[in-house]
Write an enzyme that holds these catalytic residues in place. Structure first.
Site, mmCIF file in Angstrom:
data_model
loop_
_atom_site.group_PDB
_atom_site.id
_atom_site.type_symbol
_atom_site.label_atom_id
_atom_site.label_comp_id
_atom_site.label_asym_id
_atom_site.label_seq_id
_atom_site.Cartn_x
_atom_site.Cartn_y
_atom_site.Cartn_z
ATOM 1 N N CYS A 95 -7.295 5.455 7.351
ATOM 2 C CA CYS A 95 -6.189 5.878 6.509
ATOM 3 C C CYS A 95 -5.589 7.180 7.043
ATOM 4 O O CYS A 95 -6.319 8.154 7.234
ATOM 5 C CB CYS A 95 -6.712 6.068 5.092
ATOM 6 S SG CYS A 95 -5.427 6.462 3.945
ATOM 7 N N ASN A 206 -7.276 -7.313 10.116
ATOM 8 C CA ASN A 206 -6.412 -6.932 8.988
ATOM 9 C C ASN A 206 -5.057 -6.496 9.533
ATOM 10 O O ASN A 206 -4.963 -5.975 10.630
ATOM 11 C CB ASN A 206 -7.081 -5.784 8.203
ATOM 12 C CG ASN A 206 -6.128 -5.068 7.261
ATOM 13 O OD1 ASN A 206 -5.839 -3.883 7.423
ATOM 14 N ND2 ASN A 206 -5.618 -5.779 6.272
ATOM 15 N N GLY A 208 -0.735 -7.363 8.226
ATOM 16 C CA GLY A 208 0.462 -8.186 8.404
ATOM 17 C C GLY A 208 0.334 -9.652 8.065
ATOM 18 O O GLY A 208 1.265 -10.415 8.336
ATOM 19 N N ARG A 229 -1.347 -6.039 1.235
ATOM 20 C CA ARG A 229 -0.115 -6.121 0.453
ATOM 21 C C ARG A 229 0.205 -7.528 -0.021
ATOM 22 O O ARG A 229 0.631 -7.726 -1.163
ATOM 23 C CB ARG A 229 1.049 -5.545 1.270
ATOM 24 C CG ARG A 229 0.974 -4.037 1.383
ATOM 25 C CD ARG A 229 1.835 -3.512 2.506
ATOM 26 N NE ARG A 229 1.303 -3.871 3.820
ATOM 27 C CZ ARG A 229 1.811 -3.468 4.967
ATOM 28 N NH1 ARG A 229 2.885 -2.706 4.960
ATOM 29 N NH2 ARG A 229 1.251 -3.836 6.101
HETATM 30 C C1 LIG Z 1 -0.723 0.952 -1.562
HETATM 31 C C2 LIG Z 1 -1.724 0.914 -0.436
HETATM 32 C C3 LIG Z 1 -2.861 1.696 -0.531
HETATM 33 C C4 LIG Z 1 -3.825 1.665 0.501
HETATM 34 N N1 LIG Z 1 -4.980 2.381 0.349
HETATM 35 C C5 LIG Z 1 -5.979 2.240 1.272
HETATM 36 C C6 LIG Z 1 -7.264 2.819 1.067
HETATM 37 O O1 LIG Z 1 -7.556 3.423 0.038
HETATM 38 N N2 LIG Z 1 -8.179 2.655 2.049
HETATM 39 C C7 LIG Z 1 -7.920 1.957 3.205
HETATM 40 O O2 LIG Z 1 -8.790 1.829 4.075
HETATM 41 N N3 LIG Z 1 -6.717 1.396 3.408
HETATM 42 C C8 LIG Z 1 -5.759 1.491 2.465
HETATM 43 N N4 LIG Z 1 -4.569 0.844 2.647
HETATM 44 C C9 LIG Z 1 -4.367 0.026 3.839
HETATM 45 C C10 LIG Z 1 -4.795 -1.428 3.572
HETATM 46 O O3 LIG Z 1 -6.171 -1.493 3.294
HETATM 47 C C11 LIG Z 1 -4.481 -2.323 4.789
HETATM 48 O O4 LIG Z 1 -5.227 -1.861 5.891
HETATM 49 C C12 LIG Z 1 -3.003 -2.298 5.163
HETATM 50 O O5 LIG Z 1 -2.179 -2.442 4.011
HETATM 51 C C13 LIG Z 1 -2.679 -3.420 6.155
HETATM 52 O O6 LIG Z 1 -2.953 -4.681 5.603
HETATM 53 P P1 LIG Z 1 -1.769 -5.632 5.006
HETATM 54 O O7 LIG Z 1 -0.722 -5.733 6.069
HETATM 55 O O8 LIG Z 1 -2.440 -6.937 4.703
HETATM 56 O O9 LIG Z 1 -1.248 -4.943 3.792
HETATM 57 C C14 LIG Z 1 -3.612 0.858 1.638
HETATM 58 C C15 LIG Z 1 -2.450 0.087 1.710
HETATM 59 C C16 LIG Z 1 -1.528 0.083 0.686
HETATM 60 C C17 LIG Z 1 -0.302 -0.806 0.778
#
Ligand SMILES: Cc1cc2nc3c(=O)[nH]c(=O)nc-3n(C[C@H](O)[C@H](O)[C@H](O)COP(=O)(O)O)c2cc1C
Length: 327
Positions: A95, A206, A208, A229
């Site tokens: 993060c 993970n 997209g 998401r």
């Molecule tokens: C609103 C939001 C909050 C997130 N908070 C965290 C978190 O607390 N810890 C973490 O490792 N990743 C966090 N992420 C990242 C997600 O875990 C993930 O790695 C990222 O959204 C990419 O995956 P996706 O494309 O399927 O959304 C967050 C993402 C979003 C959208």
């Protein structure tokens, strides 16, 4: 049934994957592995750990994601998590938010792989459940394959056997967290290469994934796929992937809503504000007839027992029998 694997995971998301959303997701995806929002080790050690760690038994398998960079603190926080019943402790090394950078953890820790290894070692000594790491492909200009390979190699040697890899690097400055989830390009083949190079490790990809086809295609290359998401914005996608991966039919929408309504009623009686639970229903009719009306009614429910009654009548007015597979 409790999944023992990482085949399908729902990503940790701050301000999203709280216990109410996780309860709802469990109804929608009976086998997916769920992750909490990131909770810092310091918050657990110095704050209201009982409140922060609370979850419902129905959520299993559920992992606690920790943020931190002090081995002793993380070990103690992991101990609290396992005492509360979590099935896995996951360390956030991905993060890039300001708050995380200031504390020198999250993605910045990729630059300190020996420290991450120390943290993993300390947590592994403290608890018996798996200690896993969620990371990126690199940070800033440290973005070669060799960089992430050495990171994984070092941390794996410390006893971490599961890596969740957000398949893009992070910029530690200059991009907002949201931009850092969109701008650095995705590189799935690099995650596949990690799996080939570390066949003994569980590698979860993970980043997209927004369709069933793309998500399940990953399982030919890696051990699991994690959705963030898309799982939030279109809950039924998750239901369909769960059914595809684990077999059976996607759960029926009326059953999910009826069970969540019972959960909401129970929580409301314990003083939980209605809105903190119903906000997670907004994505349930994404892209479907009546979706806009659904969202408008939900945002106008109000609170307390009258709000619950309005929620009940809203659920009754739906075309209930449509089922999720039609979504
Ligand atoms: C609103 C939001 C909050 C997130 N908070 C965290 C978190 O607390 N810890 C973490 O490792 N990743 C966090 N992420 C990242 C997600 O875990 C993930 O790695 C990222 O959204 C990419 O995956 P996706 O494309 O399927 O959304 C967050 C993402 C979003 C959208």
């Amino acid at each position: 049934m409790q999944a023992q694997t990482h085949l399908l995971c729902v990503a940790p998301m701050m301000d999203r994957t709280d216990r109410h959303l996780r309860y709802l997701l469990r109804l929608i995806a009976p086998h997916a592995r769920l992750y909490t929002e990131m909770i810092t080790a310091k918050a657990l050690l110095h704050g209201d750990a009982e409140r922060l760690l609370r979850f419902d038994g129905a959520e299993h398998p559920v992992a606690l994601q920790l943020g931190g960079s002090e081995p002793d603190e993380l070990a103690e926080a992991a101990r609290l998590g396992v005492a509360a019943g979590y099935d896995e402790i996951n360390l956030n090394v991905g993060c890039p938010s300001d708050r995380v950078r200031a504390g020198c953890f999250g993605a910045a820790l990729m630059l300190e792989r020996d420290r991450v290894a120390d943290c993993v070692r300390a947590m592994r000594t403290a608890v018996r459940v798996p200690v896993t790491v969620k990371t990126r492909l690199g940070v800033d200009h440290h973005d070669s394959y060799e960089f992430v390979r050495d990171f994984v190699g070092t941390v794996a040697a410390a006893g971490c056997d599961t890596f969740i890899v957000h398949a893009r690097k992070a910029w530690l400055s200059g991009l907002s967290p949201k931009e850092n989830r969109e701008i650095p390009p995705l590189d799935y083949p690099r995650v596949h290469r990690l799996k080939r190079e570390f066949p003994e490790s569980t590698i979860v990809i993970n980043g997209g994934f927004v369709t069933l086809e793309d998500s399940v295609a990953q399982l030919a290359h890696v051990d699991g796929v994690m959705l963030g998401r898309a799982a939030y914005q279109d809950s039924w996608l998750l239901a369909r992937i769960d059914a595809h991966v684990f077999g059976g039919d996607p759960v029926a929408e009326p059953d999910v809503l009826a069970a969540f309504e019972r959960y909401v009623a129970g929580e409301l009686a314990r003083g939980t504000p209605l809105r903190s639970m119903t906000r997670h229903l907004l994505g349930m009719r994404c892209g479907r007839a009546g979706g806009r009306r659904w969202r408008r009614y939900l945002s106008e429910l109000g609170d307390g027992a009258p709000g619950l009654e309005r929620l009940r009548s809203l659920v009754r007015t739906l075309d209930g029998g449509a089922g999720l597979s039609a979504a």
